[in-house]
Scaffold this motif. Structure first.
Motif, short mmCIF file in Angstrom:
data_model
loop_
_atom_site.label_atom_id
_atom_site.label_comp_id
_atom_site.label_asym_id
_atom_site.label_seq_id
_atom_site.Cartn_x
_atom_site.Cartn_y
_atom_site.Cartn_z
N GLN A 185 16.55 111.30 13.46
CA GLN A 185 17.04 111.03 11.56
C GLN A 185 17.44 113.17 11.37
OE1 GLN A 185 16.77 108.69 9.39
NE2 GLN A 185 17.06 108.16 11.65
N SER A 190 21.58 105.90 16.13
CA SER A 190 20.45 106.56 17.34
C SER A 190 19.75 106.59 15.97
CB SER A 190 20.71 107.65 18.06
OG SER A 190 20.72 108.79 17.39
N VAL A 191 18.21 106.73 16.59
CA VAL A 191 16.81 106.49 16.08
C VAL A 191 16.78 108.40 15.13
CG1 VAL A 191 15.99 104.93 16.70
CG2 VAL A 191 15.27 106.92 17.98
N ARG A 206 19.41 99.14 12.95
CA ARG A 206 20.47 99.33 12.17
C ARG A 206 20.99 100.05 12.97
NH1 ARG A 206 16.24 99.65 8.08
NH2 ARG A 206 16.10 101.34 9.05
N ALA A 207 20.59 101.44 13.90
CA ALA A 207 21.25 101.36 14.57
C ALA A 207 22.62 101.05 15.91
CB ALA A 207 20.51 102.26 15.79
N GLU A 208 21.80 99.96 16.69
CA GLU A 208 22.31 98.70 17.43
C GLU A 208 23.86 98.50 16.94
OE1 GLU A 208 20.04 96.31 18.45
OE2 GLU A 208 18.65 97.79 19.95
N THR A 237 15.03 97.45 11.04
CA THR A 237 13.87 98.83 11.90
C THR A 237 15.37 99.83 11.63
OG1 THR A 237 14.44 97.81 13.70
CG2 THR A 237 12.24 96.95 12.30
N PRO A 238 15.36 100.65 12.38
CA PRO A 238 15.98 101.34 12.72
C PRO A 238 16.59 101.11 13.70
CG PRO A 238 14.01 102.97 11.55
CD PRO A 238 14.42 101.41 12.06
N GLN A 239 16.14 101.11 15.12
CA GLN A 239 17.11 100.63 15.82
C GLN A 239 17.75 99.49 15.57
OE1 GLN A 239 15.96 101.79 18.61
NE2 GLN A 239 18.05 100.52 19.77
N HIS A 296 22.80 110.13 13.44
CA HIS A 296 21.96 109.96 13.11
C HIS A 296 22.03 107.98 12.66
CE1 HIS A 296 19.95 109.22 8.77
NE2 HIS A 296 20.71 108.82 8.35
#
Length: 273
Positions: free
Chosen positions: A150, A147-148, A170-172, A166-168, A144
């Motif tokens: 959820q 990666s994207v 934040r994931a990175e 963005t979600p991307q 979660h």
């Protein structure tokens, strides 16, 4: 060192650990893990608790969550534990306890340690040899955050949301947190706080918690109280130059023992800065 009274304060994250009885397994196949996660989501919704991170291990559960109402986490864990034990006993035709007593918990200074606790929790499968990479382990919140994909269980904390627009992004940014190994002393410090029920944070945060809770959250310093200057100057068997009544002596004893040795916590907190 004895455990301190358990604290449940609204809007303060907690690290929660519950272990199987005698360290025996409490999950036996994928269906068990799925049922627990569904039950966790339902109990969190019912008792107004935000779940931020988790890992389900064969004989242990670790959760990071923030209660939004008084007694939210105790109510959630009681409901969750009861429902899951009933499910396991019915499915496997067994009876008796499943967990090793009550869950353990520790308040977290979110600004200093929350994302560190995310890593501590989500790295457990690799430390235990249950997965070659974190993304391969399906029963944690890592995918979660990194990666994207959820999770319906997770409510993102503001500190995680601040990692990117963005979600991307934040994931990175979150994956970059795992490039460096945990310091061994930091691992031990986090493990000790959850084992003893201590607050995970520095002096300023602990003082804040003591004011909110109106009770001590730091262990008393070990050893006998230090003698006053007058008592030191007095010879053996001689009275000190200032008479100290019984009540004042007791108060002084409590004050000395109330001082806390924060050397270890200070060293580890410095590593986080």
């Amino acid at each position: 060192m004895p455990r301190l009274p358990r604290l449940n304060l609204i809007d303060i994250p907690q690290h929660i650990v519950q272990v199987g009885h005698n360290n025996l397994p409490c999950f036996f196949d994928g269906e068990d893990y799925q049922f627990y996660l569904i039950s966790l989501r339902n109990a969190a919704d019912q008792y107004n608790v935000d779940v931020h991170a988790y890992v389900l291990l064969p004989n242990m559960v670790q959760i990071i969550a923030t209660p939004r109402v008084p007694n939210g986490i105790p109510s959630m864990m009681q409901s969750l534990g009861r429902r899951y034990v009933q499910y396991v006993n019915h499915r496997y035709k067994r009876s008796g306890t499943l967990w090793a007593g009550r869950y353990k918990s520790s308040l977290i200074d979110s600004d200093a340690y929350l994302l560190t606790c995310y890593r501590y929790v989500e790295l457990r499968p690799m430390y235990l040899g249950l997965a070659e990479s974190l993304g391969d382990y399906p029963w944690s919140s890592f995918n979660h955050h990194a990666s994207v994909v959820q999770s319906e269980v997770i409510t993102d904390h503001r500190l995680y949301l601040q990692l990117g627009e963005t979600p991307q992004e934040r994931a990175e940014a979150y994956r970059r947190l795992f490039r460096y190994s945990f310091d061994r002393r930091l691992l031990e410090y986090i493990a000790e706080t959850i084992k003893l029920g201590h607050v995970l944070g520095g002096d300023v945060f602990k003082e804040k918690i003591e004011q909110i809770a109106n009770q001590r959250v730091r262990p008393l310093k070990r050893g006998r109280p230090r003698k006053s200057e007058n008592e030191t100057l007095a010879g053996p068997g001689e009275p000190s130059s200032r008479k100290i009544d019984e009540d004042e002596s007791v108060a002084g004893h409590e004050k000395v023992n109330g001082e806390v040795d924060n050397k270890k916590a200070g060293e580890i907190a410095a590593m986080e800065s």
